[in-house]
Design a protein around this motif. Structure first.
Motif, mmCIF file in Angstrom:
data_model
loop_
_atom_site.group_PDB
_atom_site.id
_atom_site.type_symbol
_atom_site.label_atom_id
_atom_site.label_comp_id
_atom_site.label_asym_id
_atom_site.label_seq_id
_atom_site.Cartn_x
_atom_site.Cartn_y
_atom_site.Cartn_z
ATOM 1 N N GLN A 6 40.068 19.302 26.114
ATOM 2 C CA GLN A 6 38.801 18.583 26.244
ATOM 3 C C GLN A 6 38.975 17.067 26.354
ATOM 4 O O GLN A 6 37.977 16.346 26.364
ATOM 5 N N ALA A 7 40.196 16.583 26.459
ATOM 6 C CA ALA A 7 40.374 15.135 26.271
ATOM 7 C C ALA A 7 41.224 14.448 27.327
ATOM 8 O O ALA A 7 41.739 13.360 27.088
ATOM 9 N N ILE A 8 41.376 15.025 28.519
ATOM 10 C CA ILE A 8 42.184 14.353 29.518
ATOM 11 C C ILE A 8 41.594 12.977 29.841
ATOM 12 O O ILE A 8 40.399 12.849 30.078
ATOM 13 N N GLY A 9 42.437 11.971 29.799
ATOM 14 C CA GLY A 9 42.000 10.597 30.019
ATOM 15 C C GLY A 9 41.836 9.798 28.746
ATOM 16 O O GLY A 9 41.727 8.569 28.789
ATOM 17 N N ALA A 10 41.816 10.455 27.587
ATOM 18 C CA ALA A 10 41.735 9.749 26.315
ATOM 19 C C ALA A 10 43.088 9.108 25.995
ATOM 20 O O ALA A 10 44.140 9.581 26.448
ATOM 21 N N THR A 11 43.063 8.038 25.208
ATOM 22 C CA THR A 11 44.301 7.328 24.865
ATOM 23 C C THR A 11 44.312 6.934 23.394
ATOM 24 O O THR A 11 43.266 6.797 22.755
ATOM 25 N N PHE A 12 45.532 6.725 22.895
ATOM 26 C CA PHE A 12 45.746 6.182 21.548
ATOM 27 C C PHE A 12 46.725 5.027 21.691
ATOM 28 O O PHE A 12 47.873 5.227 22.099
ATOM 29 N N ASN A 13 46.255 3.815 21.400
ATOM 30 C CA ASN A 13 47.069 2.613 21.602
ATOM 31 C C ASN A 13 47.681 2.574 23.001
ATOM 32 O O ASN A 13 48.852 2.223 23.181
ATOM 33 N N GLY A 14 46.875 2.943 23.977
ATOM 34 C CA GLY A 14 47.307 2.885 25.366
ATOM 35 C C GLY A 14 48.115 4.072 25.845
ATOM 36 O O GLY A 14 48.419 4.162 27.042
ATOM 37 N N ARG A 15 48.466 4.985 24.959
ATOM 38 C CA ARG A 15 49.217 6.190 25.322
ATOM 39 C C ARG A 15 48.249 7.331 25.562
ATOM 40 O O ARG A 15 47.355 7.581 24.764
#
Length: 369
Positions: free
Chosen positions: A163-172
């Motif tokens: 459900q999260a393609i395109g989400a990031t964590f600290n740019g990753r």
């Protein structure tokens, strides 16, 4: 009627490109494991930053194949434990039990709906081999502490990135954070195919090679079968459609963020609890906009009367399903409360300003009886 998700309208934006892609595949005479599959896998690698991407038939198979590969490698053995959020969609758990592994259900964080990372360590035992994090509703489930804990305990982190393609964590990007990740491209996802489709990403070359073989009847070479595999391959038509739609994913996700921002700014109703905003290090893609209320049935009826379509994700917790009857007596009070109270408002990149105003007005006018 304000539709919960107008898939037809989303795909209509790219209809000419999708029809041309279909025609190209039909004219090619090659329908499995061909050029279109290779091109989409390369595009997905580039998009996520993962070193390897393998197209598979669907999101459930993506997770099944990752775990099956770890079993083949000897990283896991039947009966080993995999920590998983208790309030996830059942596919996350089906992938574990299908491989004769044991799910360890952990309660969620009530603000984010994601796995409560502060509860993890208490659930680790000598049989724990992996943590399956689910980026539920499009919100990143990650922390530096999670990585450190996994490294200290020698655990694999598997991402359910359905459900999260395109989400990031600290740019990753999600899909490149853990040891491996499973994607779903079900038509209603942020990146949706025109049928079932999925993928696995990883930075581990041995795991990638094994997943690819396992999804092709356990074979690396035709009629030579090294493993007891599955038939789980991304067909050329769906790969072609996904390659087209991936080009527009960032702008669609940005539109979803605008919808979520509008809801957060405009919905003011003490009976309706809005989802928490993402933390500064995380970029949320709002696959779903999930609110909570103890008067869920009344809210749904009210919105339906106002011409607003809603859905529930999900009405029954996995441990309360007939498929897992042996778990029906488990006590997971927070999970059970969420499954009683959550309701998803319309969320898509094609909602019009007028439709958004209609949703907000209807929610703000709700009063429980």
């Amino acid at each position: 009627m304000v539709k919960f998700l107008d898939i037809r309208a989303i795909n209509a934006q790219y209809a000419a490109e999708l029809k041309q892609a279909a025609a190209d595949v039909i004219d090619s005479g090659w329908y499995l494991l061909g050029e279109r599959n290779r091109r989409f896998e390369e595009a997905l690698q580039h998009y996520t930053g993962a070193h390897y991407a393998i197209g598979v038939a669907n999101g459930l198979d993506a997770l099944r194949l990752i775990l099956k590969a770890y079993l083949e490698q000897g990283v896991m053995q039947e009966g080993d434990e995999v920590i998983v959020p208790a309030n996830t969609y059942i596919a996350s758990i089906l992938a574990i039990t299908d491989n004769r592994l044991r799910p360890v259900l952990v309660e969620p964080d009530p603000d984010t709906f994601n796995l409560d990372l502060n509860r993890l360590e208490a659930h680790i035992t000598p049989r724990t081999r992996a943590i399956l994090v689910v980026h539920l509703y499009g919100r990143v489930c990650w922390s530096d502490g999670l990585e450190q804990l996994a490294a200290q305990q020698g655990l694999r982190i598997i991402e359910d990135n359905a459900q999260a393609i395109g989400a990031t964590f600290n740019g990753r990007a999600t899909g490149s954070l853990g040891h491996a990740a499973g994607f779903s491209f079900y038509p209603g996802k942020n990146l949706g195919a025109l049928g079932d489709a999925g993928a696995v990403t990883t930075n581990d070359p041995a795991l990638a090679e094994l997943v690819r073989a396992l999804g092709n009847y356990g074979s690396r070479k035709k009629y030579e079968h090294l493993y007891q595999g599955l038939n789980s391959r991304l067909d050329e038509l769906q790969a072609a459609f996904l390659e087209v739609k991936l080009r527009y994913l960032d702008q669609e996700n940005e539109q979803r963020r605008r919808v979520a921002q509008f809801y957060h700014e405009q919905i003011r109703n003490e009976w309706v609890q809005l989802p928490a905003l993402p933390s500064p290090e995380a970029e949320h893609v709002w696959h779903l906009f999930v609110v909570r209320t103890p008067q869920r049935e009344q809210l749904q009826q009210h919105l339906e009367e106002q011409g607003i379509q809603t859905l529930i994700h999900y009405p029954v917790a996995p441990h309360q399903q007939p498929a897992y009857a042996a778990w029906n007596n488990l006590q997971l009070p927070l999970t059970e409360q969420l499954h009683r109270e959550v309701v998803s408002l319309p969320m898509s990149p094609v909602l019009t300003p007028g439709e958004l105003e209609q949703v907000v007005s209807a929610v703000n006018n709700f009063r429980p009886r």
